[in-house]
Design a protein around this motif. Structure first.
Motif, PDB file in Angstrom:
ATOM      1  N   PRO A 217       0.824  -1.201   0.000  1.00  0.00           N
ATOM      2  CA  PRO A 217       0.000   0.000   0.000  1.00  0.00           C
ATOM      3  C   PRO A 217       0.865   1.261   0.000  1.00  0.00           C
ATOM      4  CG  PRO A 217       0.349  -0.688   2.241  1.00  0.00           C
ATOM      5  CD  PRO A 217       1.130  -1.643   1.377  1.00  0.00           C
ATOM      6  N   ILE A 218       0.191   2.410  -0.062  1.00  0.00           N
ATOM      7  CA  ILE A 218       0.911   3.671   0.057  1.00  0.00           C
ATOM      8  C   ILE A 218       1.537   3.785   1.440  1.00  0.00           C
ATOM      9  CG2 ILE A 218      -0.469   4.928  -1.633  1.00  0.00           C
ATOM     10  CD1 ILE A 218      -2.057   6.108   0.764  1.00  0.00           C
ATOM     11  N   ASP A 219       2.510   4.658   1.542  1.00  0.00           N
ATOM     12  CA  ASP A 219       3.184   4.900   2.815  1.00  0.00           C
ATOM     13  C   ASP A 219       2.435   6.006   3.561  1.00  0.00           C
ATOM     14  OD1 ASP A 219       5.749   4.764   4.541  1.00  0.00           O
ATOM     15  OD2 ASP A 219       5.512   6.894   4.094  1.00  0.00           O
ATOM     16  N   ARG A 220       2.250   5.775   4.825  1.00  0.00           N
ATOM     17  CA  ARG A 220       1.502   6.726   5.640  1.00  0.00           C
ATOM     18  C   ARG A 220       2.152   8.111   5.635  1.00  0.00           C
ATOM     19  NH1 ARG A 220       0.491   4.125  11.111  1.00  0.00           N
ATOM     20  NH2 ARG A 220       2.734   4.267  11.223  1.00  0.00           N
ATOM     21  N   GLY A 221       3.464   8.135   5.806  1.00  0.00           N
ATOM     22  CA  GLY A 221       4.172   9.419   5.833  1.00  0.00           C
ATOM     23  C   GLY A 221       4.019  10.167   4.519  1.00  0.00           C
ATOM     24  N   GLN A 222       4.050   9.429   3.420  1.00  0.00           N
ATOM     25  CA  GLN A 222       3.896  10.093   2.123  1.00  0.00           C
ATOM     26  C   GLN A 222       2.471  10.615   1.945  1.00  0.00           C
ATOM     27  OE1 GLN A 222       5.511   7.670  -1.126  1.00  0.00           O
ATOM     28  NE2 GLN A 222       7.444   8.742  -0.772  1.00  0.00           N
ATOM     29  N   LEU A 223       1.492   9.899   2.476  1.00  0.00           N
ATOM     30  CA  LEU A 223       0.115  10.388   2.376  1.00  0.00           C
ATOM     31  C   LEU A 223      -0.031  11.698   3.150  1.00  0.00           C
ATOM     32  CD1 LEU A 223      -2.827   9.996   1.490  1.00  0.00           C
ATOM     33  CD2 LEU A 223      -3.211   8.722   3.612  1.00  0.00           C
ATOM     34  N   VAL A 224       0.541  11.729   4.341  1.00  0.00           N
ATOM     35  CA  VAL A 224       0.472  12.967   5.128  1.00  0.00           C
ATOM     36  C   VAL A 224       1.210  14.082   4.392  1.00  0.00           C
ATOM     37  CG1 VAL A 224       1.149  14.044   7.306  1.00  0.00           C
ATOM     38  CG2 VAL A 224       0.179  11.748   7.315  1.00  0.00           C
ATOM     39  N   GLU A 225       2.324  13.739   3.753  1.00  0.00           N
ATOM     40  CA  GLU A 225       3.077  14.746   3.001  1.00  0.00           C
ATOM     41  C   GLU A 225       2.237  15.287   1.841  1.00  0.00           C
ATOM     42  OE1 GLU A 225       5.529  16.660   3.060  1.00  0.00           O
ATOM     43  OE2 GLU A 225       5.974  17.153   0.976  1.00  0.00           O
ATOM     44  N   VAL A 226       1.535  14.405   1.152  1.00  0.00           N
ATOM     45  CA  VAL A 226       0.696  14.863   0.039  1.00  0.00           C
ATOM     46  C   VAL A 226      -0.373  15.837   0.560  1.00  0.00           C
ATOM     47  CG1 VAL A 226      -1.099  14.122  -1.584  1.00  0.00           C
ATOM     48  CG2 VAL A 226       1.091  12.951  -1.531  1.00  0.00           C
ATOM     49  N   ILE A 227      -0.946  15.503   1.704  1.00  0.00           N
ATOM     50  CA  ILE A 227      -2.015  16.358   2.236  1.00  0.00           C
ATOM     51  C   ILE A 227      -1.449  17.679   2.766  1.00  0.00           C
ATOM     52  CG2 ILE A 227      -3.764  16.536   4.058  1.00  0.00           C
ATOM     53  CD1 ILE A 227      -4.225  13.500   3.676  1.00  0.00           C
ATOM     54  N   THR A 228      -0.359  17.607   3.518  1.00  0.00           N
ATOM     55  CA  THR A 228       0.196  18.864   4.043  1.00  0.00           C
ATOM     56  C   THR A 228       0.775  19.706   2.911  1.00  0.00           C
ATOM     57  OG1 THR A 228       2.264  17.737   4.593  1.00  0.00           O
ATOM     58  CG2 THR A 228       0.705  18.038   6.374  1.00  0.00           C
ATOM     59  N   ALA A 229       1.364  19.065   1.922  1.00  0.00           N
ATOM     60  CA  ALA A 229       1.888  19.824   0.782  1.00  0.00           C
ATOM     61  C   ALA A 229       0.737  20.500   0.048  1.00  0.00           C
ATOM     62  CB  ALA A 229       2.666  18.912  -0.171  1.00  0.00           C
ATOM     63  N   TYR A 230      -0.371  19.791  -0.068  1.00  0.00           N
ATOM     64  CA  TYR A 230      -1.533  20.400  -0.713  1.00  0.00           C
ATOM     65  C   TYR A 230      -1.981  21.635   0.079  1.00  0.00           C
ATOM     66  CZ  TYR A 230      -6.385  21.280  -1.786  1.00  0.00           C
ATOM     67  OH  TYR A 230      -7.549  21.910  -2.107  1.00  0.00           O
ATOM     68  N   LEU A 231      -2.023  21.490   1.389  1.00  0.00           N
ATOM     69  CA  LEU A 231      -2.477  22.618   2.217  1.00  0.00           C
ATOM     70  C   LEU A 231      -1.517  23.798   2.132  1.00  0.00           C
ATOM     71  CD1 LEU A 231      -3.708  20.655   5.362  1.00  0.00           C
ATOM     72  CD2 LEU A 231      -5.133  21.915   3.735  1.00  0.00           C
ATOM     73  N   ALA A 232      -0.210  23.493   2.017  1.00  0.00           N
ATOM     74  CA  ALA A 232       0.780  24.568   1.987  1.00  0.00           C
ATOM     75  C   ALA A 232       1.030  25.066   0.565  1.00  0.00           C
ATOM     76  CB  ALA A 232       2.098  24.081   2.611  1.00  0.00           C
ATOM     77  N   GLY A 233       0.461  24.411  -0.420  1.00  0.00           N
ATOM     78  CA  GLY A 233       0.700  24.818  -1.806  1.00  0.00           C
ATOM     79  C   GLY A 233       2.060  24.393  -2.307  1.00  0.00           C
ATOM     80  N   ARG A 234       2.577  23.322  -1.710  1.00  0.00           N
ATOM     81  CA  ARG A 234       3.935  22.864  -2.026  1.00  0.00           C
ATOM     82  C   ARG A 234       3.857  21.660  -2.947  1.00  0.00           C
ATOM     83  NH1 ARG A 234       5.180  21.764   3.169  1.00  0.00           N
ATOM     84  NH2 ARG A 234       4.779  19.557   2.866  1.00  0.00           N
ATOM     85  N   ARG A 235       4.891  21.461  -3.734  1.00  0.00           N
ATOM     86  CA  ARG A 235       4.994  20.217  -4.489  1.00  0.00           C
ATOM     87  C   ARG A 235       5.311  19.102  -3.494  1.00  0.00           C
ATOM     88  NH1 ARG A 235       9.272  18.235  -9.010  1.00  0.00           N
ATOM     89  NH2 ARG A 235      10.737  18.469  -7.317  1.00  0.00           N
ATOM     90  N   PRO A 236       4.539  18.010  -3.476  1.00  0.00           N
ATOM     91  CA  PRO A 236       4.841  16.966  -2.489  1.00  0.00           C
ATOM     92  C   PRO A 236       6.267  16.442  -2.676  1.00  0.00           C
ATOM     93  CG  PRO A 236       2.755  16.505  -3.592  1.00  0.00           C
ATOM     94  CD  PRO A 236       3.397  17.645  -4.330  1.00  0.00           C
ATOM     95  N   ASP A 237       6.944  16.244  -1.587  1.00  0.00           N
ATOM     96  CA  ASP A 237       8.316  15.751  -1.641  1.00  0.00           C
ATOM     97  C   ASP A 237       8.260  14.229  -1.693  1.00  0.00           C
ATOM     98  OD1 ASP A 237      11.046  15.558  -1.541  1.00  0.00           O
ATOM     99  OD2 ASP A 237      11.130  15.682   0.646  1.00  0.00           O
ATOM    100  N   VAL A 238       8.064  13.712  -2.880  1.00  0.00           N
ATOM    101  CA  VAL A 238       7.925  12.270  -3.065  1.00  0.00           C
ATOM    102  C   VAL A 238       8.913  11.854  -4.157  1.00  0.00           C
ATOM    103  CG1 VAL A 238       6.339  10.443  -3.803  1.00  0.00           C
ATOM    104  CG2 VAL A 238       5.506  12.287  -2.356  1.00  0.00           C
ATOM    105  N   PRO A 239      10.158  11.568  -3.775  1.00  0.00           N
ATOM    106  CA  PRO A 239      11.179  11.297  -4.787  1.00  0.00           C
ATOM    107  C   PRO A 239      10.850  10.061  -5.622  1.00  0.00           C
ATOM    108  CG  PRO A 239      12.172  11.611  -2.615  1.00  0.00           C
ATOM    109  CD  PRO A 239      10.692  11.515  -2.414  1.00  0.00           C
ATOM    110  N   ALA A 240      11.216  10.142  -6.887  1.00  0.00           N
ATOM    111  CA  ALA A 240      10.924   9.044  -7.818  1.00  0.00           C
ATOM    112  C   ALA A 240      12.155   8.181  -8.064  1.00  0.00           C
ATOM    113  CB  ALA A 240      10.405   9.624  -9.131  1.00  0.00           C
ATOM    114  N   HIS A 241      13.203   8.388  -7.270  1.00  0.00           N
ATOM    115  CA  HIS A 241      14.413   7.591  -7.484  1.00  0.00           C
ATOM    116  C   HIS A 241      14.247   6.175  -6.919  1.00  0.00           C
ATOM    117  CE1 HIS A 241      15.650  10.005  -3.683  1.00  0.00           C
ATOM    118  NE2 HIS A 241      15.002   8.943  -3.323  1.00  0.00           N
ATOM    119  N   SER A 242      15.343   5.426  -6.928  1.00  0.00           N
ATOM    120  CA  SER A 242      15.246   4.006  -6.584  1.00  0.00           C
ATOM    121  C   SER A 242      15.171   3.790  -5.077  1.00  0.00           C
ATOM    122  CB  SER A 242      16.459   3.254  -7.137  1.00  0.00           C
ATOM    123  OG  SER A 242      17.601   3.551  -6.352  1.00  0.00           O
TER     124      SER A 242
END
Lengths: 148, 380, 260, 459, 264
Positions: free
Chosen positions: C141-166
């Motif tokens: 499943p998705i990672d809890r921390g990343q979900l919170v990051e997506v939501i807080t980034a949305y609230l702050a108007g930030r690009r979510p910090d979700v690296p696409a590297h390996s």
């Protein structure tokens, strides 16, 4: 190969064409080969026999911007004819390319030695440049863009 | 002896750890965990990997039992000391919006731990010096790094057991210890027993040495220690081409070899993460749910990440070709321009921990051959 | 903050196991804080209160596998200002996309006595195959921390910090010894998208790719490594064809492997 | 009254249940003529694509059936596959599995008690709304849930689809030092769990009963979780007792490998899930069934809490057949699972190896464990390479579907007899009746016993 | 300089549809003075910080023109007077105009590239006689994207051209290099300052060298992603350069071999 010449060679009188071809050697490049790089030394040029070559400009942070593609019969490279003999654009083969390759220095020397030949070559290259300039200007009009 | 060198035995090593702990230091040293010799907090000599060695190859690391019971006869492991001095993730500052909507920025001032690093290999000692230069040697100093670095006590151990992937000799960083240590040990195992030649490199080092059960260094031990290190120099598994690498890299930016590496490179970033000098980080901005508290963190980053070079339109280094080139030319070439030395210490970690075994020495040789070939072609 | 000026959140479910939306309820420390900043307007798993929308942020779980769902996702898009897919099903079709390789009629016959009662599509497709998606959060499943990051980034108007590297990036940052290099354990980490925190290697097993491909994969170089460490063609196809089987990179690599 | 004559009640999508389903109720006069729990959760065909996979894969693959009870799937799969290969996992590895399972029980049952079910008793739409008036209760629930998740995260790496379970045991087992801080956390959570039992015991419960056979695993000496033999307590009316009776009845058991002969699934047109019957009768599995079968083996503090909460003493033959009170039994199970987890950690010594080898062999294996929602059965047939040639998964909610529909019928009928409540109230009552059983819709879609399928399709 | 200082937005001027100029004042302590060409890292609360060159030198105030192209620049662009930001700086090399005394000045700007050049032009205009002839050549995509239009109108030596004229545009059309023929400068005695998209920099600088301007007297301002601005994070490398430290302004002699390598 004299009859039915088209593209760049077709625009040269047969005698000049043969003379130019005497400098040619056959080369081929696999797909994805960078033939020359923007600002590199323009010491050669090519006439494409088959395949497709993309002329591009690199812009950091963007995929290389292709400004034009050249195919069968086209002259690849004109910067060799004018100082400072540096490529204006980069050239990358899209599909495997076979071409006639010319040593720029030798062709320039021949042009200088024989003004009639030189004028003919310069004239043909100028025609190519003029056509490409016109094509570029037309593209700038963004004719396919949404109506303003 | 004039140089103050001394000899301690295994018990002395135990005492050394105890003395460092007693001085309030967190002692970090090699220990066996998860099938590797890792760096971790140790509480006594029993934690050291006595009797363990390693077999190294490109893309392969295996522990192997040693018969001689040596403590430090293993090559570089999966981590380096940067894990402790320049940790993978740390908070730099926080910003709060107060009741009036005004910003208050607070620098993170977590007290630096007082480390003692036991078993710093000469290549890694040099790596620490290189990171010092990057993070504290320029116009701006990284305060958190400096805090940890200034409080760290370094016990170097000369290398007597290079691995098949080591090339410190050709980088001029080992196997004999260079400057920068507080104490330097050389492990000697022979008919006269298991013992360590110890030298102090700082006042603190002398003070600690004075507390250890020791004897003055005898000629036999000195000679044995010198011989072991000299032999190690002859047993390097790899070497760099004997050319000016800075120039080689500068002249190889458009080499075809990069395409060859790119065909193999996974851009997984492992080489940069295990490199003891790679220092790149990324800034991370986080906010909490109230929206009134924000933090700036930084975490390890790598030039192998596509996003590392991103501009609003996309990454500058999109191809894996360009990302490997960035890493290698920086490490071996442009590091000189930026920080006055090579960024490579020859520890070989990037070779070992690359899953597909890409070997920076092999690539440098290939680039050198390509350049020489081009030179020859250019001559009439 | 009053209810009216808080952004409205909706959570939608398509074919899935519910695990990704459960992740929101698993944010035990943050859940009530999220609820104060965001009006959770539509979240059937957690509340019977419903709101017709429109919504500022929609989290979409699951893949599209029925004709009804193909229509429903259009509605979801229409009522959502920003649409974020959560998890491997929504982002790459999920494990149920294994049907894409098979005869669905036969699959139905195996599971159901009366297949004619069941209305299903031949394929399981990601949400992005149907509507525009603003952000895709990976993981099975998705990672809890990343979900919170997506939501807080949305609230702050930030690009979510979700690296696409390996995954290797996270593995090294976590201080885990590489299971491939040190133990010869096959591991998809070098080609898999980070985000889980490099869990499997920390537990001594090779990564099995549940976050899908990273943004920079090189399978021609990577597959021989799996072979060296003991996997045969079938093993390789199997490991690529699991929870992100329809991700183009995994799909492509598994087809090439079978063609050999 | 406008509600005379026949009418149809329809709830388009049920909230606060896992997965997607709808409810259709046909009422004619005072009688319920039809009650259907329509599961429209799209099918995902797990049993079909498990064929051809390696025998090492079902634990990870089947965990993706359900994000709420992945451990149940992993461990039922492991037990079935180990059975097929003739391997038994016992000792400390079995204890660790039980510990992991306790984590899932705590997490899942707490989720249901606090976030999904309690709002029904307190007149709220959900936990977030509940938190506005009863924040402390919701926060206690979140703390408890976190304690359960902490177990799964430590042993499994993450709370949902944990990564550490494998055939024969685990990929990695924790050290004593790693587990110790967890025990401290769980001891604190035990206080919260006791408080929760007291809290839910104070709710108002409508009078109701359930006239179903109760099916759960039984393991003498312990409250069965991750292993046991299927045990059945017949429905009260078979002994002439009312549906709401709290008296235990004699239990019969059957061998797990005969499960397919006892529990038979059939497909119904309104559902993507399969209905099943136990020896031709309607049955119920889950919390109430477990409490009836294994209640006497609850830990002392859980037993005490059950008695204090008015559930009586299961050692004296008391059971609970009021589905509305299942919330109390769930709270007791949470307390028991915490107590059990602490006990396991206190007695923990790492096994010499994290797993025992499970070499492949041809054969068929059966595995059943007690998922939070009830008995979860897996059966696999392997060829000699260890390739799965056949897979059957029978989840608890599919088994319970008939019982849930019967509860609906009964509860609506009883309510109508007491005077017509109007559609809104009746609908709310139906939803509560369904939530009493914590149905897990994602699990219940897409399963069928192959032998049954052949039998029926032939007809 | 790892921790930013709080500043307040005191003025916001709309430049174009996606570009605005913000004036910032320190809340308490001010940063050291900036030189033309230097940049600050400006932090939008909770979103992040980006490098922004100073586009005016005005005591303790900082003035930045920001174009909304991403999340952070979008957040800064959206700020209104009274809003709070936090700023680090000054960072990087400046234009070093002082070294051009006695020379003709050629300033070439493309698009938003005019912003960092503006304080340079102002400084040159404020010191008449110190330099030779001043030419400011400005290129933009469209007339509506021209920056500081009113102010530029008052500059004595500014020439402007656009790629895509609108109906009312009566000025020059074409790329900025075409303006070189209109400019009065003596190539061997000229110092040039260029900022704009990289292909424009390459074309302009190449043309200037061809006309005889010394590559060491051509300064260009380059863009790479920046995170720390203190030389510690590695993001802004361009070959041997750390652009936050060795740039953003570098001589063409230094930049040319680097810009000609793809994906460097």
């Amino acid at each position: 190969m004299t009859a039915g010449r088209h593209g760049f060679l077709g625009a040269l009188a047969p005698g000049h064409g043969d003379r130019l071809l005497a400098f040619a050697q056959d080369v081929s490049f696999p797909a994805g080969t960078r033939i020359f790089e923007e600002d590199g030394v323009a010491d050669r040029f090519w006439i494409v026999r088959s395949g497709l070559v993309a002329l591009d400009v690199h812009v950091p942070g963007r995929r290389a911007a292709v400004v034009e593609t050249l195919g069968e019969g086209d002259l690849l490279g004109w910067s060799w004819l004018f100082e400072p003999y540096h490529w204006q654009l980069g050239a990358l083969t899209r599909a495997a390319v076979s071409a006639s390759e010319f040593d720029a220095q030798r062709v320039r020397a021949a042009c200088a030695a024989d003004p009639a030949f030189g004028l003919a070559v310069t004239h043909c290259v100028a025609q190519v440049i003029a056509r490409r300039l016109k094509a570029t200007r037309t593209r700038l009009l963004d004719l396919y863009g949404p109506p303003a | 002896m004039a140089d103050g060198a001394a000899v301690i035995d295994k018990g002395g090593l135990d005492t050394l750890i105890a003395v460092l702990v007693a001085r309030g230091r967190t002692v970090v040293g090699p220990t066996v965990r998860d099938g590797a010799i890792v760096l971790a907090e140790i509480s006594g000599g029993d934690d050291l990997p006595y009797g363990w060695g390693v077999e190294l190859a490109a893309g392969s690391y295996r522990l192997r039992a040693r018969e001689d019971g040596a403590a430090f006869a293993h090559s570089a492991g999966p981590q380096s000391w940067k894990t402790f001095l320049h940790p993978p993730r740390e908070r730099q500052w926080s910003a709060d919006r107060d009741a009036d909507g005004e910003l208050v920025v607070t620098e993170d001032r977590t007290p630096a731990p007082s480390y003692a690093f036991l078993g710093v290999r000469p290549c890694d000692l040099r790596a620490i010096a290189i990171q010092d230069r990057v993070l504290t040697g320029g116009l701006y100093t990284d305060p958190a790094y400096r805090g940890r670095r200034e409080r760290a006590f370094l016990v170097a151990v000369e290398c007597t057991e290079p691995g098949a992937t080591c090339f410190c000799v050709s980088m001029g960083t080992g196997p004999a210890v260079g400057p920068g240590y507080d104490l330097a040990l050389t492990e000697v195992l022979d008919a006269d027993g298991h013992r360590f030649l110890v030298r102090a490199g700082s006042e603190q080092g002398e003070a600690v040495l004075a507390e250890l059960p020791r004897r003055a260094a005898d000629t036999a031990t000195r000679t044995a220690a010198q011989e072991r290190v000299a032999e190690a120099a002859d047993r390097m598994g790899r070497s760099m081409p004997l050319v000016d690498l800075q120039v080689l890299m500068r002249e190889s930016l458009t080499a075809e070899r990069w395409d060859d590496v790119a065909a193999r490179c996974l851009t997984c970033g492992n080489c940069t993460m295990v490199c003891p000098t790679c220092f790149c980080t990324t800034a991370e901005d986080v906010t909490d749910l109230t929206g009134d508290h924000a933090e700036r963190w930084r975490r390890w980053e790598s030039c192998f990440d596509r996003d590392f070079s991103h501009l609003p339109t996309g990454p500058v280094r999109d191809s894996s070709h360009s990302r490997y080139r960035q890493w290698a030319t920086h490490k071996l070439g442009t590091w000189y321009d930026q920080f006055g030395s090579s960024g490579c210490v020859g520890c070989g970690r990037c070779i070992v921990w690359c899953p597909v075994g890409i070997d920076i020495t092999e690539e440098a040789h290939a680039l050198n051959r390509e350049r020489e070939g081009a030179d020859r072609k250019g001559t009439p | 903050m009053t209810a009216s000026d808080r952004p409205k959140l909706a959570v939608w479910k398509f074919a899935s196991c519910d695990g990704c939306q459960l992740t929101l309820l698993d944010c035990e420390d943050e859940l009530l804080g999220i609820a104060e900043r965001i009006e959770i307007s539509h979240f059937l798993e957690a509340s019977s209160a419903t709101d017709p929308g429109p919504f500022d942020l929609s989290l979409v779980e699951g893949s599209v596998t029925t004709p009804q769902d193909a229509e429903r996702i259009q509605h979801v898009r229409a009522v959502s200002k920003r649409l974020v897919t959560i998890g491997a099903c929504a982002t790459a079709g999920g494990v149920q996309a294994l049907r894409n390789y098979a005869d669905v009629a036969e699959f139905q016959a195996v599971v159901y006595a009366r297949p004619d009662y069941i209305d299903t599509l031949a394929t399981s497709t990601p949400i992005s195959a149907h509507v525009a998606v603003d952000f895709e959060l990976r993981g099975c499943p998705i990672d809890r921390g990343q979900l919170v990051e997506v939501i807080t980034a949305y609230l702050a108007g930030r690009r979510p910090d979700v690296p696409a590297h390996s995954v290797c990036f996270e593995c090294k940052q976590r201080g885990t010894t590489c299971v491939t290099v040190a133990h010869g354990t096959p591991c998809l980490g070098p080609v898999t998208h980070a985000g889980c925190g490099a869990l499997c290697p920390a537990y001594g097993r090779g990564c099995y790719g549940c976050f899908g491909p990273s943004d920079s994969t090189n399978f021609p170089s990577f597959i021989p490594l799996l072979r060296r460490d003991g996997m045969d063609t079938l093993d390789i196809v199997r490991v690529l064809r699991t929870f992100n089987t329809a991700a183009p990179e995994f799909d492509d690599a598994s087809r090439k492997e079978l063609d050999q | 009254m406008t509600h005379r004559g026949s009418r149809v009640l329809h709830v388009g999508s049920l909230a606060r249940v896992e997965g997607e389903s709808a409810l259709h109720l046909l009422v004619d006069g005072g009688e319920v003529t039809e009650a259907r729990l329509a599961i429209y959760e799209p099918p995902r065909f797990f049993e079909a694509f498990l064929r051809g996979r390696s025998y090492t894969e079902p634990p990870d693959i089947t965990s993706r059936i359900c994000g709420i009870c992945p451990v149940a799937y992993q461990l039922s799969a492991c037990r079935a596959l180990e059975d097929a290969c003739g391997v038994t996992v016992d000792g400390q590895l079995a204890a660790l599995r039980r510990l992991l399972y306790c984590g899932e029980w705590i997490e899942s049952q707490t989720l249901h008690v606090h976030l999904l079910h309690a709002p029904d008793f307190l007149g709220c739409a959900g936990a977030v709304e509940l938190a506005r008036t009863r924040r402390a209760d919701v926060e206690r629930g979140l703390r408890l849930k976190q304690a359960g998740n902490a177990i799964v995260e430590l042993l499994g790496g993450r709370a949902i689809h944990p990564v550490n379970v494998r055939l024969g045991g685990f990929h990695r087992i924790p050290s004593v030092a790693e587990l110790r801080p967890l025990a401290e956390k769980l001891r604190r959570a035990r206080d919260d769990a006791q408080e929760t039992v007291r809290w839910v015991a104070g709710f108002e419960f409508p009078d109701a009963g359930c006239d179903h056979d109760l099916l759960a695993l039984a393991e003498p000496g312990t409250y069965a979780i991750e292993s046991g033999t299927p045990a059945v307590m017949p429905a009260p009316t078979t002994a002439g007792l009312p549906a709401g009776s709290d008296r235990a009845l004699p239990i019969r058991t059957f061998e797990l490998h005969t499960f397919g002969g006892h529990v038979v699934e059939r497909q119904v047109p309104h559902s993507t899930a399969l209905h099943s019957r136990l020896d031709g009768r309607r049955h119920l599995t889950g919390t109430l069934a477990r409490y009836a079968i294994s209640g006497r083996w609850l830990s002392p503090i859980a037993l005490q809490a059950a008695q204090d909460a008015g559930l009586g003493d299961p050692r004296q033959g008391t059971v609970c057949r009021n589905p509305f009170r299942s919330i109390v039994v769930r709270a007791v199970e949470v307390l028991h699972a915490l107590d059990e987890a602490v006990r396991i950690i206190d007695a923990y010594e790492p096994a010499p190896r994290p797993y025992v080898d499970v070499p492949a062999r041809a054969g068929t294996g059966h595995g059943a464990t007690e998922a939070p929602r009830g008995l979860l059965y897996h059966r696999y047939t392997l060829d000699e390479d260890g390739t799965v040639t056949d897979a059957v998964l029978v989840p608890p909610t599919a088994q319970n579907q008939g019982a849930i529909e019967e509860d609906l019928r009964r509860i609506v009928r009883d309510r109508l007899r007491a005077g017509d409540p109007g559609d809104a109230e009746l609908t709310a009552l139906c939803e509560r009746a369904i939530r009493n059983h914590d149905p897990c819709i994602s699990c219940s879609a897409h399963f069928l016993d192959l032998t049954v399928e052949r039998g029926e399709s032939g007809s | 300089m790892t921790v930013p200082l709080p500043y307040r937005v005191v003025d916001r001027a709309v430049e174009t549809h996606d570009t605005a100029t913000l004036t910032l004042e320190p809340v308490r302590q001010a940063l050291r003075p900036f030189a033309p060409g230097q940049f600050a890292m400006v932090y939008a609360f909770g979103v992040g910080d980006i490098p922004l060159s100073v586009c005016a030198i005005d005591g303790l105030r900082l003035t930045h023109t920001v174009r909304a192209v991403g999340a952070i620049s979008g957040a800064l662009h959206a700020l209104r007077p009274g809003a709070s930001v936090a700023v680090r700086g000054p960072f990087g090399t400046g234009w070093q105009l002082a070294g051009a005394a006695g020379l003709d000045l050629l300033v070439v700007a493309g698009g938003i590239g005019l912003a960092p050049l503006r304080p340079l032009v102002c400084e040159a205009l404020a010191a008449p006689g110190r330099y030779g002839r001043l030419n400011v050549l400005i290129g933009a995509r469209e007339p509506r994207e021209l920056l500081y239009a009113a102010e530029v109108g008052g500059w004595p030596a500014a020439l402007t051209t656009v790629d895509r004229p609108d109906a009312r545009w009566r000025g020059e059309v074409g790329v900025v290099t075409t303006l070189l023929d209109r400019a009065a400068f003596d190539p061997p005695g000229t110092a040039a300052f260029i900022c704009g998209p990289e292909p424009m920099i390459r074309a302009t600088a190449g043309e200037l060298v061809h006309r005889g301007v010394d590559p060491d007297r051509i300064r260009v301002s380059l863009e790479r992603t920046m995170h720390c601005a203190t030389g510690h994070c590695g993001h802004c490398q361009l070959g041997p350069l750390l652009l936050c430290r060795d740039g953003p302004v570098v001589t063409w002699a230094r930049a040319r071999p680097l810009l000609m390598v793809r994906e460097l």
